[in-house]
Design a protein around this motif. Structure first.
Motif, PDB file in Angstrom:
ATOM      1  N   VAL A 101       0.835  -1.196   0.000  1.00  0.00           N
ATOM      2  CA  VAL A 101       0.000   0.000   0.000  1.00  0.00           C
ATOM      3  C   VAL A 101       0.871   1.247   0.000  1.00  0.00           C
ATOM      4  CG1 VAL A 101      -1.726   1.298   1.305  1.00  0.00           C
ATOM      5  CG2 VAL A 101      -1.901  -1.174   1.150  1.00  0.00           C
ATOM      6  N   SER A 102       1.942   1.232   0.775  1.00  0.00           N
ATOM      7  CA  SER A 102       2.801   2.412   0.850  1.00  0.00           C
ATOM      8  C   SER A 102       3.473   2.706  -0.490  1.00  0.00           C
ATOM      9  CB  SER A 102       3.847   2.253   1.950  1.00  0.00           C
ATOM     10  OG  SER A 102       4.687   1.163   1.683  1.00  0.00           O
ATOM     11  N   THR A 103       3.847   1.684  -1.226  1.00  0.00           N
ATOM     12  CA  THR A 103       4.452   1.886  -2.543  1.00  0.00           C
ATOM     13  C   THR A 103       3.444   2.490  -3.509  1.00  0.00           C
ATOM     14  OG1 THR A 103       5.958   0.040  -2.208  1.00  0.00           O
ATOM     15  CG2 THR A 103       5.624   0.769  -4.472  1.00  0.00           C
ATOM     16  N   ALA A 104       2.224   1.975  -3.500  1.00  0.00           N
ATOM     17  CA  ALA A 104       1.185   2.502  -4.384  1.00  0.00           C
ATOM     18  C   ALA A 104       0.866   3.950  -4.037  1.00  0.00           C
ATOM     19  CB  ALA A 104      -0.068   1.643  -4.288  1.00  0.00           C
ATOM     20  N   GLN A 105       0.811   4.277  -2.749  1.00  0.00           N
ATOM     21  CA  GLN A 105       0.553   5.657  -2.334  1.00  0.00           C
ATOM     22  C   GLN A 105       1.700   6.574  -2.731  1.00  0.00           C
ATOM     23  OE1 GLN A 105      -0.192   5.163   1.851  1.00  0.00           O
ATOM     24  NE2 GLN A 105      -2.406   5.037   1.550  1.00  0.00           N
ATOM     25  N   ARG A 106       2.917   6.084  -2.629  1.00  0.00           N
ATOM     26  CA  ARG A 106       4.086   6.884  -3.006  1.00  0.00           C
ATOM     27  C   ARG A 106       4.079   7.176  -4.505  1.00  0.00           C
ATOM     28  NH1 ARG A 106       8.538   3.625  -2.337  1.00  0.00           N
ATOM     29  NH2 ARG A 106       7.777   3.249  -0.239  1.00  0.00           N
ATOM     30  N   ILE A 107       3.740   6.176  -5.316  1.00  0.00           N
ATOM     31  CA  ILE A 107       3.682   6.372  -6.769  1.00  0.00           C
ATOM     32  C   ILE A 107       2.589   7.370  -7.119  1.00  0.00           C
ATOM     33  CG2 ILE A 107       3.146   5.249  -8.953  1.00  0.00           C
ATOM     34  CD1 ILE A 107       4.482   2.713  -7.807  1.00  0.00           C
ATOM     35  N   SER A 123       8.880   5.176 -17.227  1.00  0.00           N
ATOM     36  CA  SER A 123       9.546   5.932 -16.180  1.00  0.00           C
ATOM     37  C   SER A 123      10.815   5.223 -15.711  1.00  0.00           C
ATOM     38  CB  SER A 123       8.599   6.123 -14.987  1.00  0.00           C
ATOM     39  OG  SER A 123       9.274   6.723 -13.937  1.00  0.00           O
ATOM     40  N   ASN A 124      11.880   5.971 -15.564  1.00  0.00           N
ATOM     41  CA  ASN A 124      13.148   5.413 -15.090  1.00  0.00           C
ATOM     42  C   ASN A 124      13.343   5.611 -13.599  1.00  0.00           C
ATOM     43  OD1 ASN A 124      14.011   4.468 -17.561  1.00  0.00           O
ATOM     44  ND2 ASN A 124      14.826   6.451 -18.142  1.00  0.00           N
ATOM     45  N   LYS A 125      12.365   6.225 -12.949  1.00  0.00           N
ATOM     46  CA  LYS A 125      12.506   6.518 -11.521  1.00  0.00           C
ATOM     47  C   LYS A 125      12.445   5.242 -10.704  1.00  0.00           C
ATOM     48  CE  LYS A 125      10.760   9.267  -7.839  1.00  0.00           C
ATOM     49  NZ  LYS A 125      10.617  10.624  -7.522  1.00  0.00           N
ATOM     50  N   LYS A 126      13.331   5.124  -9.750  1.00  0.00           N
ATOM     51  CA  LYS A 126      13.326   3.969  -8.855  1.00  0.00           C
ATOM     52  C   LYS A 126      12.456   4.304  -7.656  1.00  0.00           C
ATOM     53  CE  LYS A 126      17.596   2.395 -10.498  1.00  0.00           C
ATOM     54  NZ  LYS A 126      18.201   1.220 -10.728  1.00  0.00           N
ATOM     55  N   TRP A 127      11.688   3.335  -7.186  1.00  0.00           N
ATOM     56  CA  TRP A 127      10.703   3.586  -6.151  1.00  0.00           C
ATOM     57  C   TRP A 127      11.185   3.137  -4.772  1.00  0.00           C
ATOM     58  CZ3 TRP A 127       7.519   7.000  -7.568  1.00  0.00           C
ATOM     59  CH2 TRP A 127       7.185   7.094  -8.921  1.00  0.00           C
ATOM     60  N   GLY A 128      12.461   2.935  -4.596  1.00  0.00           N
ATOM     61  CA  GLY A 128      12.987   2.513  -3.297  1.00  0.00           C
ATOM     62  C   GLY A 128      13.123   3.677  -2.327  1.00  0.00           C
ATOM     63  N   ARG A 129      13.691   3.377  -1.192  1.00  0.00           N
ATOM     64  CA  ARG A 129      13.897   4.420  -0.181  1.00  0.00           C
ATOM     65  C   ARG A 129      14.990   5.374  -0.621  1.00  0.00           C
ATOM     66  NH1 ARG A 129      12.639   2.403   5.615  1.00  0.00           N
ATOM     67  NH2 ARG A 129      11.212   0.740   5.135  1.00  0.00           N
TER      68      ARG A 129
END
Length: 69
Positions: A25-31, A62-68
């Motif tokens: 859920v946190s990853t989806a909210q961040r995106i 998108s080339n953006k990485k979704w990590g911390r």
């Protein structure tokens, strides 16, 4: 809470997007909050509708990485 993937290729809410991504859920909210997939989102008040095909195409490009950070 209902998670639905209709035959139109849209999901309702962040939890529907989580179902499609297979992530957290946190990853989806961040995106969603980042604004990257704004072209695939339409929102009226609290109702969020996400066009799945368009969102996944945007994320593929998108080339953006979704990590911390």
């Amino acid at each position: 809470m209902a998670i639905s993937l209709s035959n139109k290729g849209v999901v309702y809410g962040t939890f529907g997007f989580v179902f499609v991504l297979g992530g957290s859920v946190s990853t989806a909210q961040r995106i969603k909050s980042s604004g990257v997939i704004d072209a695939a989102i339409s929102q009226n008040g609290k109702v969020v509708v996400i066009d799945v095909e368009r969102a996944l195409d945007i994320l593929r490009v998108s080339n953006k990485k979704w990590g911390r950070k």
